[in-house]
Design an enzyme around this catalytic site. Sequence first.
Site, PDB file in Angstrom:
ATOM      1  N   PHE A 204      -3.649 -27.957  21.174  1.00 59.42           N
ATOM      2  CA  PHE A 204      -3.385 -27.497  19.816  1.00 59.42           C
ATOM      3  C   PHE A 204      -4.362 -26.384  19.457  1.00 59.42           C
ATOM      4  O   PHE A 204      -5.570 -26.517  19.684  1.00 59.42           O
ATOM      5  CB  PHE A 204      -3.510 -28.652  18.821  1.00 59.42           C
ATOM      6  CG  PHE A 204      -2.974 -28.301  17.463  1.00 59.42           C
ATOM      7  CD1 PHE A 204      -1.617 -28.112  17.279  1.00 59.42           C
ATOM      8  CD2 PHE A 204      -3.821 -28.137  16.384  1.00 59.42           C
ATOM      9  CE1 PHE A 204      -1.102 -27.770  16.037  1.00 59.42           C
ATOM     10  CE2 PHE A 204      -3.321 -27.806  15.137  1.00 59.42           C
ATOM     11  CZ  PHE A 204      -1.964 -27.617  14.950  1.00 59.42           C
TER      12      PHE A 204
ATOM     13  N   TYR B 179      -2.194 -38.835   9.499  1.00 60.58           N
ATOM     14  CA  TYR B 179      -1.035 -38.548   8.654  1.00 60.58           C
ATOM     15  C   TYR B 179       0.263 -38.388   9.439  1.00 60.58           C
ATOM     16  O   TYR B 179       1.316 -38.169   8.859  1.00 60.58           O
ATOM     17  CB  TYR B 179      -1.274 -37.294   7.808  1.00 60.58           C
ATOM     18  CG  TYR B 179      -1.765 -36.088   8.582  1.00 60.58           C
ATOM     19  CD1 TYR B 179      -0.882 -35.285   9.297  1.00 60.58           C
ATOM     20  CD2 TYR B 179      -3.112 -35.758   8.584  1.00 60.58           C
ATOM     21  CE1 TYR B 179      -1.336 -34.191  10.000  1.00 60.58           C
ATOM     22  CE2 TYR B 179      -3.577 -34.660   9.282  1.00 60.58           C
ATOM     23  CZ  TYR B 179      -2.687 -33.878   9.994  1.00 60.58           C
ATOM     24  OH  TYR B 179      -3.135 -32.791  10.695  1.00 60.58           O
ATOM     25  N   LYS B 180       0.218 -38.514  10.755  1.00 66.94           N
ATOM     26  CA  LYS B 180       1.435 -38.425  11.557  1.00 66.94           C
ATOM     27  C   LYS B 180       2.002 -39.838  11.744  1.00 66.94           C
ATOM     28  O   LYS B 180       2.596 -40.389  10.832  1.00 66.94           O
ATOM     29  CB  LYS B 180       1.143 -37.750  12.887  1.00 66.94           C
ATOM     30  CG  LYS B 180       0.588 -36.325  12.764  1.00 66.94           C
ATOM     31  CD  LYS B 180       0.339 -35.708  14.129  1.00 66.94           C
ATOM     32  CE  LYS B 180      -0.415 -34.389  14.043  1.00 66.94           C
ATOM     33  NZ  LYS B 180       0.339 -33.323  13.356  1.00 66.94           N
TER      34      LYS B 180
ATOM     35  N   ARG C 292      11.683 -29.396  17.464  1.00 64.66           N
ATOM     36  CA  ARG C 292      10.873 -30.568  17.788  1.00 64.66           C
ATOM     37  C   ARG C 292      11.349 -31.772  16.968  1.00 64.66           C
ATOM     38  O   ARG C 292      11.539 -31.670  15.758  1.00 64.66           O
ATOM     39  CB  ARG C 292       9.405 -30.253  17.485  1.00 64.66           C
ATOM     40  CG  ARG C 292       8.412 -31.222  18.049  1.00 64.66           C
ATOM     41  CD  ARG C 292       6.995 -30.721  17.806  1.00 64.66           C
ATOM     42  NE  ARG C 292       6.631 -30.787  16.397  1.00 64.66           N
ATOM     43  CZ  ARG C 292       5.385 -30.921  15.952  1.00 64.66           C
ATOM     44  NH1 ARG C 292       4.388 -30.984  16.821  1.00 64.66           N
ATOM     45  NH2 ARG C 292       5.118 -30.970  14.669  1.00 64.66           N
TER      46      ARG C 292
END
Length: 397
Positions: free
Chosen positions: A113, A209-210, A356
């Site tokens: 990332f 938070y995912k 995605r």
Amino acid sequence: MSIFDKTRAMFHLPDGVIYLDGNSLGPLPHHAQDRVDEMIRDQWGEMLITGWNKAGWMEQPSRVGDRIGRLVGAEAGHVVMGDTLSIKVYQALASALEMQPGRKVIVSDTGNFPSDLYMAEGLIRSLDKGLSLKLVDPDAIEHALDESVAILMLTQVDYRTGRMHDMADLTRRAHEKGIVTVWDLAHSAGAVPVNLAEVGADFAVGCSYKYLNSGPGGPAFIYVAPRHANEVTPALSGWLGHESPFAFDLSYRAASGVERMRVGTPPVIQLAALEAALDVWDHVDMDTVRARAIDLSELFIAEVERTCPDLVLVSPRDADRRGSQVSFSHPEGYAIMQALIAQKVIGDFRAPDILRFGITPLYIGEQDILTAASTLHRIMEDGLWDRDAYRVRARVT
């Protein structure tokens, strides 16, 4: 009623929406809203500043950290919450580098990332010690490991494709060369089984938070292996990482263990949401979730490939090498995704051309998968994506 019917009922999902973007932002757990309302009303509202003692706000980062620790196979007392994931990456990387005097290379891969890489670049620049960041193809990691390497810094699950590194194997290979490992679990925690203690990871970080559903901007976590916890030097020596914050010393003394990786005041309201969101894991285990995610992913891949031949699978076909997401590529990927969202099937887009889809069994079932695939087929078959409005890039994709 199946276990996943029960977990689905724990989330607020807007009517008619199929949500395949939990790998970017998890939906709202009903209990989280109730818990935050209670915290604001009964703790902040009634206790005011005494909530730090009466409501246990000061201990919250460690208490919640232990709950996440159980999901990622960490030893008790070695995960703590706070700050953002980028800050936790910086902390872990800086501490790991200090453990490796004489070594100058940080190895990562081209699928990592970007924020993790930016943190590394900034740290290298500010330290000005001749360090370098070496990026290699994800399949070439093991060949890049030698005695010149200080740190191996990887995200276990690639954010674009879902490609999953073998954490146990790469950690073992790194340790054989005297290399310290820093693992980013942003797309792993709550999605795939992880056992940090068993694989011998040195440091790990991740967001909440995912797949952990703490809400936008939810706090990150950091893990430090027990063998390092009382030896590492925090680069960000914040007040709450001090051995005795309320002694108000003018110089820093590190707290014991992972507590020294605390920096600023904990985000109490968001931690309350996360505490409530984690209650779902009282009803289901990670292996069960993983098995169901694989079944749903395989179904989605089969349906999309059968009905949408212009979309190209870029995720690994082998489920054991794939996280809990499925990605396809198409030159008009952005417009296609906007058309899909307009039909209430929500995924997201990642440059340059990737659609995605997060596969999260806690609230996604077989019928959702079939409906999403058929909606995508209709968009492709009828060219519904081919509109100027769908090509206008929003700030968040």
